[in-house]
Design a protein around this motif. Structure first.
Motif, PDB file in Angstrom:
ATOM      1  N   ASP A 199      -3.121  25.031  -0.857  1.00 50.07           N
ATOM      2  CA  ASP A 199      -2.167  23.966  -1.189  1.00 50.07           C
ATOM      3  C   ASP A 199      -1.840  23.123   0.035  1.00 50.07           C
ATOM      4  OD1 ASP A 199      -0.273  25.938  -3.618  1.00 50.07           O
ATOM      5  OD2 ASP A 199      -2.082  24.704  -3.824  1.00 50.07           O
ATOM      6  N   GLN A 200      -1.642  23.773   1.174  1.00 51.80           N
ATOM      7  CA  GLN A 200      -1.397  23.024   2.407  1.00 51.80           C
ATOM      8  C   GLN A 200      -2.616  22.184   2.775  1.00 51.80           C
ATOM      9  OE1 GLN A 200      -0.388  25.981   5.302  1.00 51.80           O
ATOM     10  NE2 GLN A 200       1.741  26.193   4.629  1.00 51.80           N
ATOM     11  N   ALA A 201      -3.793  22.753   2.603  1.00 52.97           N
ATOM     12  CA  ALA A 201      -5.023  22.017   2.899  1.00 52.97           C
ATOM     13  C   ALA A 201      -5.136  20.776   2.017  1.00 52.97           C
ATOM     14  CB  ALA A 201      -6.234  22.919   2.693  1.00 52.97           C
ATOM     15  N   ALA A 202      -4.777  20.912   0.754  1.00 56.07           N
ATOM     16  CA  ALA A 202      -4.874  19.786  -0.174  1.00 56.07           C
ATOM     17  C   ALA A 202      -4.001  18.625   0.284  1.00 56.07           C
ATOM     18  CB  ALA A 202      -4.477  20.238  -1.578  1.00 56.07           C
ATOM     19  N   VAL A 203      -2.781  18.927   0.703  1.00 52.77           N
ATOM     20  CA  VAL A 203      -1.878  17.876   1.175  1.00 52.77           C
ATOM     21  C   VAL A 203      -2.412  17.262   2.465  1.00 52.77           C
ATOM     22  CG1 VAL A 203       0.444  17.394   2.019  1.00 52.77           C
ATOM     23  CG2 VAL A 203       0.119  18.916   0.052  1.00 52.77           C
ATOM     24  N   TRP A 204      -2.859  18.124   3.387  1.00 54.42           N
ATOM     25  CA  TRP A 204      -3.360  17.632   4.677  1.00 54.42           C
ATOM     26  C   TRP A 204      -4.556  16.706   4.498  1.00 54.42           C
ATOM     27  CZ3 TRP A 204      -7.769  17.753   7.674  1.00 54.42           C
ATOM     28  CH2 TRP A 204      -7.618  17.457   9.021  1.00 54.42           C
ATOM     29  N   PHE A 205      -5.535  17.109   3.673  1.00 57.28           N
ATOM     30  CA  PHE A 205      -6.721  16.285   3.470  1.00 57.28           C
ATOM     31  C   PHE A 205      -6.370  14.975   2.765  1.00 57.28           C
ATOM     32  CE2 PHE A 205     -10.586  18.232   4.929  1.00 57.28           C
ATOM     33  CZ  PHE A 205     -10.269  19.573   5.103  1.00 57.28           C
ATOM     34  N   ASP A 206      -5.436  15.018   1.827  1.00 55.72           N
ATOM     35  CA  ASP A 206      -5.037  13.802   1.126  1.00 55.72           C
ATOM     36  C   ASP A 206      -4.423  12.809   2.108  1.00 55.72           C
ATOM     37  OD1 ASP A 206      -2.733  12.525  -1.115  1.00 55.72           O
ATOM     38  OD2 ASP A 206      -4.849  12.634  -1.633  1.00 55.72           O
ATOM     39  N   GLN A 207      -3.580  13.312   2.992  1.00 58.31           N
ATOM     40  CA  GLN A 207      -2.973  12.440   3.993  1.00 58.31           C
ATOM     41  C   GLN A 207      -4.011  11.927   4.984  1.00 58.31           C
ATOM     42  OE1 GLN A 207       0.065  15.021   5.559  1.00 58.31           O
ATOM     43  NE2 GLN A 207       1.589  14.392   4.047  1.00 58.31           N
ATOM     44  N   TRP A 208      -4.891  12.808   5.436  1.00 53.46           N
ATOM     45  CA  TRP A 208      -5.944  12.398   6.383  1.00 53.46           C
ATOM     46  C   TRP A 208      -6.802  11.287   5.781  1.00 53.46           C
ATOM     47  CZ3 TRP A 208     -11.241  12.372   5.869  1.00 53.46           C
ATOM     48  CH2 TRP A 208     -11.984  12.134   7.040  1.00 53.46           C
ATOM     49  N   LEU A 209      -7.202  11.465   4.518  1.00 51.11           N
ATOM     50  CA  LEU A 209      -8.072  10.489   3.867  1.00 51.11           C
ATOM     51  C   LEU A 209      -7.384   9.134   3.755  1.00 51.11           C
ATOM     52  CD1 LEU A 209     -10.701   9.882   2.204  1.00 51.11           C
ATOM     53  CD2 LEU A 209      -9.386  10.526   0.176  1.00 51.11           C
ATOM     54  N   LYS A 210      -6.147   9.136   3.261  1.00 49.88           N
ATOM     55  CA  LYS A 210      -5.512   7.876   2.877  1.00 49.88           C
ATOM     56  C   LYS A 210      -4.779   7.177   4.017  1.00 49.88           C
ATOM     57  CE  LYS A 210      -5.163   9.234  -1.968  1.00 49.88           C
ATOM     58  NZ  LYS A 210      -4.256   9.629  -3.074  1.00 49.88           N
ATOM     59  N   THR A 211      -4.351   7.930   5.018  1.00 54.80           N
ATOM     60  CA  THR A 211      -3.642   7.289   6.129  1.00 54.80           C
ATOM     61  C   THR A 211      -4.507   7.100   7.365  1.00 54.80           C
ATOM     62  OG1 THR A 211      -2.792   9.380   7.044  1.00 54.80           O
ATOM     63  CG2 THR A 211      -1.469   8.295   5.340  1.00 54.80           C
ATOM     64  N   SER A 212      -5.629   7.797   7.452  1.00 55.94           N
ATOM     65  CA  SER A 212      -6.486   7.698   8.643  1.00 55.94           C
ATOM     66  C   SER A 212      -7.888   7.210   8.314  1.00 55.94           C
ATOM     67  CB  SER A 212      -6.567   9.056   9.356  1.00 55.94           C
ATOM     68  OG  SER A 212      -5.306   9.466   9.827  1.00 55.94           O
ATOM     69  N   ALA A 213      -8.614   7.951   7.469  1.00 56.42           N
ATOM     70  CA  ALA A 213     -10.038   7.669   7.284  1.00 56.42           C
ATOM     71  C   ALA A 213     -10.293   6.357   6.551  1.00 56.42           C
ATOM     72  CB  ALA A 213     -10.700   8.830   6.543  1.00 56.42           C
ATOM     73  N   LEU A 214      -9.653   6.171   5.411  1.00 59.33           N
ATOM     74  CA  LEU A 214      -9.901   4.945   4.648  1.00 59.33           C
ATOM     75  C   LEU A 214      -9.518   3.690   5.435  1.00 59.33           C
ATOM     76  CD1 LEU A 214      -8.779   6.225   1.139  1.00 59.33           C
ATOM     77  CD2 LEU A 214     -11.109   5.571   1.787  1.00 59.33           C
ATOM     78  N   PRO A 215      -8.351   3.652   6.096  1.00 60.87           N
ATOM     79  CA  PRO A 215      -8.046   2.463   6.915  1.00 60.87           C
ATOM     80  C   PRO A 215      -9.023   2.261   8.074  1.00 60.87           C
ATOM     81  CG  PRO A 215      -6.034   3.687   6.428  1.00 60.87           C
ATOM     82  CD  PRO A 215      -7.186   4.551   5.994  1.00 60.87           C
ATOM     83  N   LEU A 216      -9.393   3.357   8.772  1.00 57.31           N
ATOM     84  CA  LEU A 216     -10.291   3.231   9.920  1.00 57.31           C
ATOM     85  C   LEU A 216     -11.636   2.651   9.516  1.00 57.31           C
ATOM     86  CD1 LEU A 216     -10.939   3.910  12.953  1.00 57.31           C
ATOM     87  CD2 LEU A 216     -11.866   6.073  12.099  1.00 57.31           C
ATOM     88  N   TRP A 217     -12.234   3.187   8.449  1.00 59.43           N
ATOM     89  CA  TRP A 217     -13.589   2.782   8.086  1.00 59.43           C
ATOM     90  C   TRP A 217     -13.630   1.421   7.399  1.00 59.43           C
ATOM     91  CZ3 TRP A 217     -17.979   5.111   9.735  1.00 59.43           C
ATOM     92  CH2 TRP A 217     -17.808   6.319  10.422  1.00 59.43           C
ATOM     93  N   TRP A 218     -12.474   0.933   6.920  1.00 61.10           N
ATOM     94  CA  TRP A 218     -12.440  -0.435   6.407  1.00 61.10           C
ATOM     95  C   TRP A 218     -12.214  -1.425   7.545  1.00 61.10           C
ATOM     96  CZ3 TRP A 218     -14.085  -4.002   3.681  1.00 61.10           C
ATOM     97  CH2 TRP A 218     -13.384  -5.183   3.396  1.00 61.10           C
ATOM     98  N   THR A 219     -11.321  -1.110   8.477  1.00 65.07           N
ATOM     99  CA  THR A 219     -11.034  -2.057   9.552  1.00 65.07           C
ATOM    100  C   THR A 219     -12.150  -2.116  10.593  1.00 65.07           C
ATOM    101  OG1 THR A 219      -9.758  -0.346  10.716  1.00 65.07           O
ATOM    102  CG2 THR A 219      -8.532  -1.860   9.303  1.00 65.07           C
ATOM    103  N   LEU A 220     -12.696  -0.960  10.978  1.00 68.69           N
ATOM    104  CA  LEU A 220     -13.709  -0.925  12.036  1.00 68.69           C
ATOM    105  C   LEU A 220     -15.111  -0.602  11.525  1.00 68.69           C
ATOM    106  CD1 LEU A 220     -11.705   0.908  14.856  1.00 68.69           C
ATOM    107  CD2 LEU A 220     -12.130  -1.535  14.609  1.00 68.69           C
ATOM    108  N   GLY A 221     -15.204   0.127  10.421  1.00 64.59           N
ATOM    109  CA  GLY A 221     -16.515   0.501   9.903  1.00 64.59           C
ATOM    110  C   GLY A 221     -17.175  -0.583   9.072  1.00 64.59           C
ATOM    111  N   ALA A 222     -16.403  -1.572   8.620  1.00 62.38           N
ATOM    112  CA  ALA A 222     -16.959  -2.698   7.875  1.00 62.38           C
ATOM    113  C   ALA A 222     -17.213  -3.871   8.813  1.00 62.38           C
ATOM    114  CB  ALA A 222     -16.007  -3.121   6.760  1.00 62.38           C
ATOM    115  N   ASP A 223     -18.269  -4.618   8.551  1.00 62.62           N
ATOM    116  CA  ASP A 223     -18.572  -5.828   9.313  1.00 62.62           C
ATOM    117  C   ASP A 223     -17.957  -7.000   8.559  1.00 62.62           C
ATOM    118  OD1 ASP A 223     -21.570  -7.094  10.942  1.00 62.62           O
ATOM    119  OD2 ASP A 223     -19.647  -8.067  10.576  1.00 62.62           O
ATOM    120  N   HIS A 224     -16.836  -7.488   9.045  1.00 62.63           N
ATOM    121  CA  HIS A 224     -16.108  -8.533   8.331  1.00 62.63           C
ATOM    122  C   HIS A 224     -16.646  -9.927   8.626  1.00 62.63           C
ATOM    123  CE1 HIS A 224     -13.047  -5.759   6.804  1.00 62.63           C
ATOM    124  NE2 HIS A 224     -13.139  -5.156   7.979  1.00 62.63           N
ATOM    125  N   VAL A 225     -17.657 -10.031   9.465  1.00 64.32           N
ATOM    126  CA  VAL A 225     -18.278 -11.316   9.762  1.00 64.32           C
ATOM    127  C   VAL A 225     -19.591 -11.466   9.012  1.00 64.32           C
ATOM    128  CG1 VAL A 225     -19.248 -12.768  11.589  1.00 64.32           C
ATOM    129  CG2 VAL A 225     -17.174 -11.431  12.022  1.00 64.32           C
TER     130      VAL A 225
END
Length: 717
Positions: A353-379
């Motif tokens: 249960d703790q893992a589920a919360v941790w991974f959900d937070q990691w995905l939505k507050t860290s990974a998804l923003p990082l890979w959209w802002t820096l992992g995407a080529d916006h030009v």
């Protein structure tokens, strides 16, 4: 020879990524510079690399980067230079009894490649007469970092060796120089059969183990057999050179260094007017004769200092006087003894249960923003291939599977309720994919350049499967922008070009009959069927499931093989023996889903047998699922990539097995300087290989996070 860890070059050099694979002086790694320096000494295909199994993928990648092929003999365990040279010479002698080996270390700096090659060819002539020739460097200073050679009377260019001596103190080193001694470079030229004969005489256990270990090895990359572990662990100097009457030395005076410590790296590097050798972001004020190595995103400032090395890497910082560089190894040994030079930190949870919360937070507050802002080529559009662990973009040609996997990730994020710009990100990937990768026959090409121009027209079944998966998922998450259902139908029709008469589909490349591409096609077909697609998708999924149950999965052992012949029987040789624990788990996850959808009890039974087979590939000591086994469950590849951990987690969750262990394993890979990035390869020693985070792994992580997401909606981000 590609062994050693280079601990005096810590923190840049570590067991996972030792100094020979680092660009210490130029743009290429020491290994790559060595390969290019010696390539012209023989014919194409003559090069032999002896290295540890932990560095197999790293060696293959670095050879590809410089477009050089080589036979790579992988040691199951490091046994020092004598067994390594014996293995290489046994391989050479088995193919050319008159072959002469030019033996070089992968981590030496020799900027004058032409001078080295000329010296090597002079030594070859002497080697053909039965001598074992080492290159003796005329000393530039009374160094205490090298062993020395006392040469005999000159009768020609190559001289007999009177004595080998160990690393001396400063006073003795000065005396050696005055007496005409040479630095022992550790480079040798010897006829393969001559070295084996001398080993037969002075170290027969080494020769016996080497010949037996090399027996089945073919060109390409081969693992020396387990008998190699029985070879005594000893250097070639102790095993042969100090005993043989054939020892000779060729004095040479071109620039050479083994780059054994940071002072040697500073000496060999380009410097500014103040004598500073800087790589990375550094502000230097009133400082002279310093060396700075810093990764992207780390600012180093030096004020009023002299003769310092400042090296930052992997969360560790070294500051030392260049004159004390040899003592860095002592510091590393103390850090290891104190447990302060170790692998990534433990995950911040103790229950699923703790893992589920941790991974959900990691995905939505860290990974998804990082890979959209820096992992995407916006030009230029599309997604980049990788980010460094610090979050810096890595430019490389763009594979179609990265575009479709990232599209899938952000569409999945929308289905999971992420409030970020998932729709914009998903269509960013899909629009780029449809515009840049479509071929005239309706299939999709493999690779385009950073500017979106075609590079590789190959239409791999694997890539088409991910196109279908991305289309199905985005069509479910956000229908209407583009008719993705029609796109899916067009691609399904085009796939008939890849049909195989014996059933299933034929893949492009060296393994046309494989389970892996079918697995992802099954995943895509199920995604369409589960999201309201027509009966053709259910029929395609059923066909692949039947192929898996009757052909891919061994009826007696319950495990899944990877490669087959045209009749879907196991492929001959080692290809047919390959078992990947990650794919046991991934197929178990898919077949259990199918069993629940259709009520097929045989699928459920097969899923549990596959899960049990996958568990046999979990390293209990490290707590990770490794890369590969043989079909008798003996070890094949002890490295552990990220993606098998995600598949272990998904399978454990759907089958009601212990999911905490794989959740903890996966979390270790996500501990990086930039939250939201990841490590990709865990090595047998427990460390991680230093390399960029591949974008393609996000697909695996996102599905695992989706499977693990908190049951309590109030805890979801």
């Amino acid at each position: 020879m590609c062994g050693g860890s280079g601990s005096r070059l810590w923190p840049a050099s570590r067991p996972a990524h030792p100094k020979q694979f680092l660009p210490l002086v130029g743009a290429l790694s020491m290994f790559q510079e060595t390969v290019l320096r010696v390539a012209d000494l023989g014919e194409p295909g003559d090069m032999v690399v002896v290295a540890g199994i932990a560095h197999a993928e790293l060696i293959a990648a670095q050879l590809r980067e410089i477009d050089v092929s080589a036979t790579v003999l992988l040691e199951p365990e490091p046994r020092d230079s004598a067994p390594a040279m014996a293995a290489a010479c046994a391989w050479i002698a088995g193919r050319d009894p008159d072959g002469v080996a030019v033996v070089v270390a992968a981590d030496h700096h020799m900027p004058d490649g032409a001078a080295f090659r000329a010296a090597a060819m002079t030594a070859v002539d002497a080697a053909r007469l039965g001598q074992i020739v080492t290159l003796g460097m005329r000393p530039a200073s009374p160094s205490t970092a090298y062993g020395y050679i006392s040469p005999g009377e000159a009768t020609g260019a190559v001289r007999p060796v009177q004595a080998f001596v160990e690393k001396p103190d400063a006073t003795t080193a000065q005396a050696y120089i005055e007496a005409g001694y040479l630095w022992n470079s550790g480079n040798f030229v010897v006829a393969a059969e001559v070295l084996l004969a001398e080993l037969d005489a002075f170290a027969p256990a080494i020769a016996e183990a080497a010949r037996a270990a090399v027996g089945p090895c073919a060109a390409g990359q081969s693992l020396l057999t387990e008998i190699f572990r029985t070879a005594p662990k000893i250097s070639i100097d102790y095993a042969v050179m100090e005993k043989t009457r054939r020892a000779a030395v060729l004095p040479v005076d071109f620039a050479w260094s083994d780059l054994g410590a940071w002072d040697a790296v500073w000496q060999a590097s380009d410097k500014d007017a103040a004598g500073n050798a800087i790589r990375g972001e550094a502000l230097v004020i009133g400082s002279t004769d310093c060396l700075v190595r810093a990764p992207a995103g780390v600012q180093v400032t030096l004020v009023g200092v002299k003769d310092l090395a400042v090296v930052a890497d992997g969360g560790q910082v070294l500051v030392c006087n260049l004159a004390s560089s040899q003592q860095v190894k002592t510091a590393v040994d103390q850090l290891k003894a104190q447990g302060r030079e170790a692998a990534a930190a433990a995950p911040p949870f103790h229950t699923v249960d703790q893992a589920a919360v941790w991974f959900d937070q990691w995905l939505k507050t860290s990974a998804l923003p990082l890979w959209w802002t820096l992992g995407a080529d916006h030009v230029r559009g599309g997604f980049r291939e990788a980010l460094t662990p610090e979050g810096a973009p890595v430019e490389a040609p763009r594979r179609s599977r990265v575009q479709t996997r990232q599209t899938f990730v952000y569409a999945t994020a929308g289905l999971m309720g992420w409030q970020g710009p998932w729709r914009q990100a998903a269509w960013h990937g899909m629009d780029y994919f449809l515009a840049r990768y479509r071929r005239p026959d309706g299939l999709f090409r493999a690779v385009v350049s950073n500017e979106g121009e075609p590079i590789d027209e190959t239409s791999a079944l694997y890539d088409q499967a991910f196109a279908l998966l991305a289309m199905a998922t985005l069509n479910q998450a956000d229908p209407g922008h583009t008719d993705l259902a029609a796109e899916g139908q067009r691609l399904l029709a085009a796939l008939q070009l890849m049909r195989h008469p014996a059933g299933g589909f034929r893949e492009e490349g060296a393994h046309p009959f494989q389970a892996n591409a079918h697995m992802h096609l099954l995943e895509a077909a199920m995604a369409w069927a589960e999201s309201g697609g027509g009966p053709e998708w259910q029929a395609l999924a059923a066909e692949i499931v039947e192929l898996a149950l009757t052909r891919f999965i061994d009826s007696e052992g319950g495990y899944l093989r990877e490669f087959f012949d045209s009749d879907w029987a196991p492929a001959p040789g080692e290809d047919g023996r390959l078992i990947e624990p990650g794919h046991q788990f991934e197929w178990a996850w898919l077949l259990e889903r199918w069993a629940r959808r259709t009520g097929d009890a045989d699928c459920g039974h097969a899923a549990r047998r596959l899960y049990a087979a996958g568990l046999r590939g979990v390293d209990a000591k490290r707590g990770v699922a490794i890369n590969a086994l043989n079909d008798d469950f003996t070890l094949r590849d002890a490295n552990a990539r990220l993606w098998p951990q995600t598949e272990w987690l998904k399978a454990a969750l759907i089958l009601g097995e212990d999911a905490l262990a794989p959740a903890q394993a996966l979390a270790r890979y996500l501990d990086t300087p930039a939250p939201g990035a990841w490590r990709d390869l865990n090595l047998p020693d427990g460390g991680f290989r230093a390399e960029p985070a591949p974008s393609s792994s996000f697909y695996h992580i996102a599905v695992a996070c989706q499977a693990l997401r908190p049951a309590d909606a109030s805890q979801r981000i």
